[in-house]
Write an enzyme that holds these catalytic residues in place. Structure first.
Site, short mmCIF file in Angstrom:
data_model
loop_
_atom_site.label_atom_id
_atom_site.label_comp_id
_atom_site.label_asym_id
_atom_site.label_seq_id
_atom_site.Cartn_x
_atom_site.Cartn_y
_atom_site.Cartn_z
CB CYS A 180 -0.91 0.02 1.23
SG CYS A 180 -1.94 -1.43 1.42
CG ASP A 214 40.29 31.79 23.76
OD1 ASP A 214 40.59 32.78 23.09
OD2 ASP A 214 39.50 31.82 24.72
#
Length: 988
Positions: free
Chosen positions: A60, A656
């Site tokens: 289906c 950093d």
């Protein structure tokens, strides 16, 4: 009638062959562009969700999909059979939503459009589902399940871990529900059970006493379903249990208990389901007990078989009894061995038959197939010998019943030891889970904040905004904020940092940490799945699920390993059989108790059972599990095998500055005003501008400005209009009708503001002292310079020095000015510096290093570090940093110490050394073991490996690999770090 019959027959065939969740046949679309149209004319892409009535099977679904795809302008269409939905992506210039709905109805199904809230759809675009899987034996099993899950439309990624026996699936809930994953796994031949669903969903089991019918339980479920935040409810009447999935920020278990007990006029009693019933280790313990029981029963039957075939033959009295003939040449000994071996083969060994059937049904032979082949060959040949002896007066053969029963016994012993060892690989998670206290003291406050009642409750009943009392020596029951009191809290169990941290009103506390010397009242802010402890556990679990790239090697081998071993063992049997038949070797080579066929059969069986795909499959995941667990215990959270593998190759680390090399708590140390403003008025304007920024330097100026207003109870800054934050440069706003700009040189130049000589000298002076100079402009003129100092972290210089000794290059990339950046770099010993870098420049620098051949790690803590953390091969986030940075990173350093960068790299190197050892052992074992079992040494040395010894060796290989991984638990960080005694950082 006939057409209905054909349709229903199609459905039956479809269900038999694929099942509702199996991969469907995909139908090709018609051309996406109608005649005369070309790419670029399609317009905006849209999507539509339809409810489709009448779907019964994948045939289906295929019909609907085919009908929709034939329309022009369809990009993709997917049909969900279980939920009766169809999702279609299409181009709005070519086709409309209504035309798609009509196409579905033309295919014979009713369709209605489901209106979607775009925000909701985006929020739920990807969900995660974790599933426990029972029955996997080797990488072939896990690869089969993984492939089946990935084949489902809507699944983004799926990973199945053999070591943890779990699956983690990331999927789009618009296409799929978790039930389809469970069904798919069960269709593949394994048992599946849902562990958790969704990142923000908590689940709790509640025991209910006092109900008499199932209807009462359903009524309770309906009452609970109406509560805001309840997601899903499952009832278990036979266990008197109800399972509730909920959002902890909206509701909680105490509310559920109140609703349950009030809905039955006082007849119902509710409580948290007993812990031992829902213990996360219960499955593992059950598996250990099961294997132990199987092994003992197998031993009961196998010992007599072994004795009658190999020991009693040397005891004349017993041998005479065993050699008594019953029928023709059939003896008591043969019949006894047959009877004793049969339960071992078909009852105790039934699990191998089931595993083999499931594996062969899906075309992925596994270890069970090898065991079943070897034991069946020995058993059924022995049955043939027995039956022939019973029907012949002169036949005399040798049975191999001891081979089949001893094989199964040794393999069960190996599996028992394996699950026992595998259980120890996840001890880190168990320890984390046990950090949460069992009970908590709940306080009830009046309107003025005074305590009016104290109540001891189960800690799992804590809900958001509850006020909890924490006494000295007790564990903090929940994440929260201190409302009253002060103390020192030992957070080492979460962060790995041994130094107690001072806590006072307004400070955050973490659930599971230890309160040392004061009484505190805390307000619960994060409970259930939101808590830091739960998130750490989830992170470690996900890490243990994630596969290292090196594991792909084992996964590739597993596809061909078992078929190759079967082919080799058959070739072994055939070669020895033909050599014996054509007398290619002396008759003296054949033991007196057997003939040439039996000798060939023994070589073939030994070759089958000595091969071990399990050792290969467990080599990587067990080491990754133990390695990530050890890391978690030392405050280094490693997000899986990919991060581990990349970290051990790192040749360059980008740091950093603020919050990474420095403490990250900058303070104002000097102010130079260049006009006639009063200091208080100057800082009022600066603070009113900076208060809207999250940058550490902005917070430092605001804190300094607050000290000038200590005489005021509630400090209110002037309103900022037209506030703009320029990433990496500064901020600007209109305050009291004045244009205020606070930032660096580049921001001033962009706004055409001239920097006077006096200001430049102040900036150079600050930079020379490793301070950051911030320029303040009022109405287009520089009004002052604020100098901010952020001291270096203890041990930063030593950490950089140790990295150099490990042949790892260190680079600093910061958004700060060149002068300050160079001063800090010189102080810590970093030679290469990039300053005044915007976030995108940090990522570009990392890509530049990667293109030059470096494996790059990035260490950062801020939002502006996120692009670089993602761009790096390994992103390391400082634990005290932002949530975004932590989310973007591959490794989280919970203690915020640079020493843990070294620990992370050293641990990854140690773990991968262990993985290599595991692979050398697993590969070497199979490369050497299979030829020896096949009889390569027999012509030269007379050495022959009996099948039962080969089986014992196979079982031992898996255990040895797991034990080799377990030795990682003895990992100690480099001695250089202990000698440095780099302490944790506490900012009072």
């Amino acid at each position: 009638m006939a057409s209905k019959f054909v349709a229903s027959l199609g459905c039956v065939i479809c269900n038999e062959s694929w099942g509702p969740t199996s991969p469907r046949p995909h139908y090709p679309s018609m051309p996406k562009y109608p005649k005369g149209q070309s790419p670029g004319d399609e317009g905006a892409e849209a999507k539509a969700l339809f409810s489709v009535a009448g779907l019964t099977c994948s045939a289906c679904a295929g019909s609907v999909e085919k009908a929709v795809k034939r329309l022009p302008g369809i990009r993709e269409a997917a049909v969900d059979v279980l939920n009766n939905k169809a999702l279609v992506h299409y181009y709005s210039n070519f086709v409309t939503e209504e035309r798609i709905r009509e196409a579905i109805e033309d295919a014979g199904f009713e369709a209605t459009t489901i209106k979607q809230d775009d925000n909701t759809a985006n929020d739920k675009s990807i969900q995660v589902c974790r599933i426990r899987i029972n029955g996997m034996t080797c990488t072939s099993c896990s690869s089969t399940i993984e492939s089946a899950l990935k084949a489902l439309y809507g699944v983004q990624t799926a990973q199945v871990a053999l070591a943890t026996e779990e699956a983690e699936v990331y999927y789009d809930p618009n296409f799929l529900s978790y039930n389809q994953f469970l069904q798919t796994i069960e269709d593949t031949g394994f048992e599946a059970m849902l562990i958790s669903l969704g990142e923000d969903i908590s689940k709790i089991d509640i025991q209910i006493d006092g109900f008499k019918t199932d209807h009462s339980l359903k009524t309770i479920a309906k009452s609970l379903q109406s509560l805001d935040g309840v997601q899903e409810i499952e009832t278990y009447p036979e266990l008197k249990k109800i399972s509730i999935s909920y959002k902890p920020q909206l509701t909680g278990p105490r509310t559920f208990i109140e609703v349950i007990e009030s809905s039955g006029s006082g007849h119902f009693k509710a409580m948290i389901y007993p812990e031992d019933q829902v213990d996360r280790d219960s499955h593992r313990q059950q598996e250990i007990k099961q294997y132990y029981k199987w092994f003992l029963w197998s031993l009961v039957f196998t010992i007599p078989v072994f004795l009658t075939s190999m020991v009693f033959m040397y005891v004349p009295v017993i041998m005479k009894v065993l050699d008594i003939k019953i029928v023709n040449m059939l003896t008591i000994g043969e019949l006894l061995r047959w009877e004793l071996a049969t339960p071992v083969q078909f009852i105790i060994g039934w699990r191998f038959y089931v595993g083999s059937y499931k594996a062969l049904r899906h075309g992925s032979p596994n270890m069970d197939v090898l065991i079943a082949l070897g034991t069946n060959a020995a058993y059924f040949y022995s049955v043939y010998i027995v039956l022939r002896a019973a029907n012949s007066k002169d036949f005399k053969g040798t049975d191999f019943f001891e081979t089949s029963s001893m094989l199964i016994t040794f393999i069960l012993l190996g599996k028992y030891l394996e699950v026992l060892a595998k259980g120890k690989t996840s001890e880190a998670i168990a320890k984390l889970m046990n950090l949460a206290p069992e009970t908590a003291t709940l306080l009830t406050l009046d309107g003025e904040g005074n305590v009016v009642n104290e109540q001891e409750i189960d800690s799992r009943l804590i809900q958001k905004n509850d006020v909890i009392k924490i006494i000295p020596g007790a564990k903090v029951a929940s994440d929260g904020l201190v409302l009253w009191g002060q103390s020192h809290v030992n957070e080492s169990m979460i962060t790995g940092e041994a130094r107690p941290v001072s806590k006072r009103k307004g400070d955050a506390v973490i659930g599971g940490t230890l309160n040392e010397n004061g009484v505190m009242h805390i307000k619960a802010t994060r409970v259930g799945s939101e808590s830091a402890l739960s998130q750490i556990v989830r992170l470690v679990e996900s890490a243990q699920m994630a596969k290292a790239p090196v594991q792909k090697f084992a996964d590739r081998i597993s596809k061909y390993f078992v078929p190759l071993v079967i082919a080799l063992s058959f070739a072994t049997w055939l070669a020895w059989f033909l050599a014996g038949r054509f007398h290619s070797y002396p008759r003296s080579w054949i033991p007196s108790s057997m003939d040439s066929f039996e000798l060939a059969l023994q070589f073939g069986i030994s070759a089958v059972v000595i091969a071990c795909p399990c050792a290969l499959g467990l080599a990587t995941p067990t080491a990754v599990m133990v390695g990530t667990g050890v890391g978690a215990s030392q405050g280094v959270l490693i997000k899986g095998g990919q991060a581990l593998e990349s970290a051990h190759k790192v040749s360059c680390i980008v740091f950093d500055k603020t919050g990474t090399l420095t403490i990250g708590k900058p303070v104002v140390v000097n102010t130079r005003i260049l006009n006639n403003m009063v200091l208080r008025e100057f800082y009022e304007l600066v603070a009113a501008t900076e208060v809207n920024s999250e940058h550490p330097l902005a917070k430092a100026t605001v804190e300094y400005a607050k000290k000038m207003k200590e005489d005021e109870e509630n400090i209110i800054w002037p309103e900022a209009e037209n506030f703009v934050s320029v990433t990496g440069q500064g901020v600007k706003a209109i305050i009291k009708n004045k244009e205020i700009i606070v930032g660096n040189k580049s921001l001033m130049l962009e706004n055409d503001i001239e920097i006077p000589l006096e200001a430049q000298e102040a900036l150079e002076e600050a930079e020379g002292m490793a301070q950051t100079g911030i320029i303040v402009s009022i109405d287009g003129e520089v009004a002052g310079i604020v100098s901010i100092s952020d001291p270096l972290k203890p041990g930063a210089r030593e950490a950089i020095s140790i990295l150099k000794s490990m042949k790892i290059k260190s680079i600093m990339v910061t958004g700060d000015n060149w002068g300050t950046a160079k001063s800090i770099a010189k102080e810590v010993g970093i030679e290469t510096v990039v300053a005044e870098a915007k976030p995108e420049m940090k990522a570009e620098k990392i890509k530049e290093l990667q293109s030059s051949g470096h494996i790059v790690a990035m260490v950062g803590d801020g939002i502006n570090d996120s692009p670089a953390l993602v761009a790096a091969d390994v992103g390391m986030a400082i634990g005290a940093g932002t949530d975004i940075a932590i989310e973007a990173a591959d490794i989280v350093l919970m203690k915020s110490n640079l020493e843990d960068v070294i620990t992370a790299i050293d641990l990854s190197r140690t773990t991968f050394t262990r993985i290599r050892l595991n692979y050398i052992w697993a590969m070497g074992y199979n490369i050497l073991g299979i030829p020896i079992a096949a009889g390569v040494l027999f012509p030269f040395t007379g050495f022959r490996l009996p099948p039962w010894i080969a089986g014992a060796a196979m079982a031992a290989s898996s255990v040895s690999v797991v034990c080799c991984s377990l030795l990682l638990k003895n990992y100690r960080r480099p001695k250089k770090l202990d000698e440095l005694e780099i302490g944790g950082i506490t900012i009072e």
